[in-house]
Enzyme design. Structure first.
Site, mmCIF file in Angstrom:
data_model
loop_
_atom_site.group_PDB
_atom_site.id
_atom_site.type_symbol
_atom_site.label_atom_id
_atom_site.label_comp_id
_atom_site.label_asym_id
_atom_site.label_seq_id
_atom_site.Cartn_x
_atom_site.Cartn_y
_atom_site.Cartn_z
ATOM 1 N N GLN A 105 -9.982 -3.158 -3.699
ATOM 2 C CA GLN A 105 -11.278 -2.651 -3.269
ATOM 3 C C GLN A 105 -12.351 -2.966 -4.306
ATOM 4 O O GLN A 105 -13.484 -3.325 -3.960
ATOM 5 C CB GLN A 105 -11.205 -1.145 -3.050
ATOM 6 N N HIS A 137 -6.954 1.369 -6.948
ATOM 7 C CA HIS A 137 -7.247 0.575 -5.748
ATOM 8 C C HIS A 137 -7.962 -0.713 -6.185
ATOM 9 O O HIS A 137 -9.146 -0.924 -5.898
ATOM 10 C CB HIS A 137 -8.113 1.383 -4.790
ATOM 11 N N CYS A 157 -16.209 2.771 0.112
ATOM 12 C CA CYS A 157 -15.088 1.936 0.548
ATOM 13 C C CYS A 157 -14.702 2.182 2.002
ATOM 14 O O CYS A 157 -13.947 1.384 2.570
ATOM 15 C CB CYS A 157 -13.900 2.129 -0.381
ATOM 16 N N ARG A 162 -13.722 -7.431 1.440
ATOM 17 C CA ARG A 162 -12.290 -7.221 1.225
ATOM 18 C C ARG A 162 -11.521 -8.485 1.598
ATOM 19 O O ARG A 162 -10.571 -8.873 0.908
ATOM 20 C CB ARG A 162 -11.789 -6.030 2.059
ATOM 21 N N ASP A 201 -16.812 8.262 -2.527
ATOM 22 C CA ASP A 201 -15.590 8.117 -1.728
ATOM 23 C C ASP A 201 -15.399 9.423 -0.968
ATOM 24 O O ASP A 201 -16.010 10.449 -1.295
ATOM 25 C CB ASP A 201 -14.405 7.844 -2.661
ATOM 26 N N ARG A 231 0.889 -1.175 0.000
ATOM 27 C CA ARG A 231 0.000 0.000 0.000
ATOM 28 C C ARG A 231 0.916 1.210 0.000
ATOM 29 O O ARG A 231 1.606 1.482 0.988
ATOM 30 C CB ARG A 231 -0.895 -0.023 1.246
#
Length: 331
Positions: free
Chosen positions: A147, A144, A280, A308, A240, A117
């Site tokens: 996700q 991402h 998310c 996830r 988001d 990450r």
């Protein structure tokens, strides 16, 4: 694949075709479907697949803070029979005292999967170029993809399919989430609409890549500054946070800039009857989403968060299987 195959020598690994997951389109449409099928199977039987039995080690680097990514990868590696090794910022020499290429070659002799990450997508690409084990993008400034696998799994569970559905993303459409919604959504055969203010829309290269993939799957792409156009008849509505890490000093400006792209009851009313709401997380009620939407009956954000775990387990296992580094169990 309840037990791994015999360890490969370095020469054999180098000669094999190791698969990585750095951007959503690293999976072809049929491959994405395989990963989602595997995720559903793993959700139904959490400990059936054990490609990391030994335990083998999966290393997870964090250059950015995390809750869901950290817990889901750590739990997922353990579920797959492995031992998670979490490396926090400042705890390694990666990228400053030791080059990414050297680190990749060292780690490939010690661990079975590398998860990172980070900030720059280029670092992940360099890691994958030199690694002989799968490298997974757990979030970068550009994409991402993990996700999105969780999101698509959630849509499948609640809608029965992804193909032909309309998925709308509202807000900062120039960020990593918008990019991944475009690429992963059309890979899944969806009609993806993204809406944000002028100057906060996806880069043309991302839009072009999404349209090229949509031509393969029957999906489509719409990029607009008009939230109503994006919302009309949508089966899935997504947003988001407006203030990502490093943007805190822009908070007041962004609150004004994105106000018309908030997901509230009126926005959901423009969507199709029974539309799902995804986020998310972490979410900021009263900014990008109203409390009555995220805590309401159309919200599936906690199913999405749980997924996830299952989606990331599936992509780790799938990469190991397709790279020839583990054997699938006989079902």
């Amino acid at each position: 694949m309840s037990a791994p195959t015999a360890p490969l020598t370095t020469d054999l690994i180098a000669a094999s075709s190791v698969r990585h997951f750095l951007v959503d389109t690293d999976l072809a449409p049929a491959e994405q479907a395989e990963v989602l099928d595997l995720a559903a199977q793993m959700k139904n039987d959490r400990f059936l697949h054990r490609p990391l039995a030994g335990p083998q080690t999966g290393i997870v680097f964090f250059d950015k803070t995390s809750t869901r990514t950290r817990v889901s990868f750590a739990a997922g590696i353990a579920d797959l029979g492995g031992q998670p090794l979490i490396v926090n910022p400042g705890e390694s020499q990666l990228g400053h005292k030791e080059s990414i290429s050297d680190t990749a070659q060292v780690l490939s002799r010690m661990v079975s999967v590398i998860v990172w990450r980070t900030y720059a997508q280029a670092g992940l690409e360099e890691m994958a170029e030199h690694a002989t084990v799968p490298v997974i993008n757990a979030l970068s400034d550009d994409y991402h993809p993990c996700q999105l696998l969780a999101d698509l799994l959630t849509v499948r569970e609640h809608k029965g399919r992804t193909e032909g559905l309309v998925m709308t993303y509202l807000g900062d459409a120039a960020n990593n989430m918008a990019n991944s919604y475009l690429l992963a959504g059309v890979t899944a055969g969806m009609h993806v609409r993204v809406a944000g203010p002028e100057g906060y829309l996806p880069q043309p290269a991302v839009v072009d890549a999404a349209r090229a993939r949509a031509a393969e799957t029957g999906g489509s792409v719409l990029v607009t500054t008009d939230p109503a156009q994006a919302l009309d008849g949508a089966d899935v509505v997504v947003t988001d946070t407006w203030i990502s890490m490093g943007q805190e000093d822009e908070k007041e400006q962004r609150k004004t800039l994105f106000r018309d792209y908030a997901v509230d009851a009126a926005a959901m009313d423009r969507a199709a009857t029974g539309a799902l709401f995804l986020h998310c997380l972490p979410a900021y009620r009263g900014l990008e989403v109203s409390a009555d939407v995220i805590d309401g009956p159309q919200s599936v954000v906690f199913d999405e968060a749980e997924n996830r775990l299952h989606a990331q387990k599936a992509v780790m296992a799938w990469l190991l299987y397709r790279s020839g580094l583990a054997s699938e169990p006989t079902l």
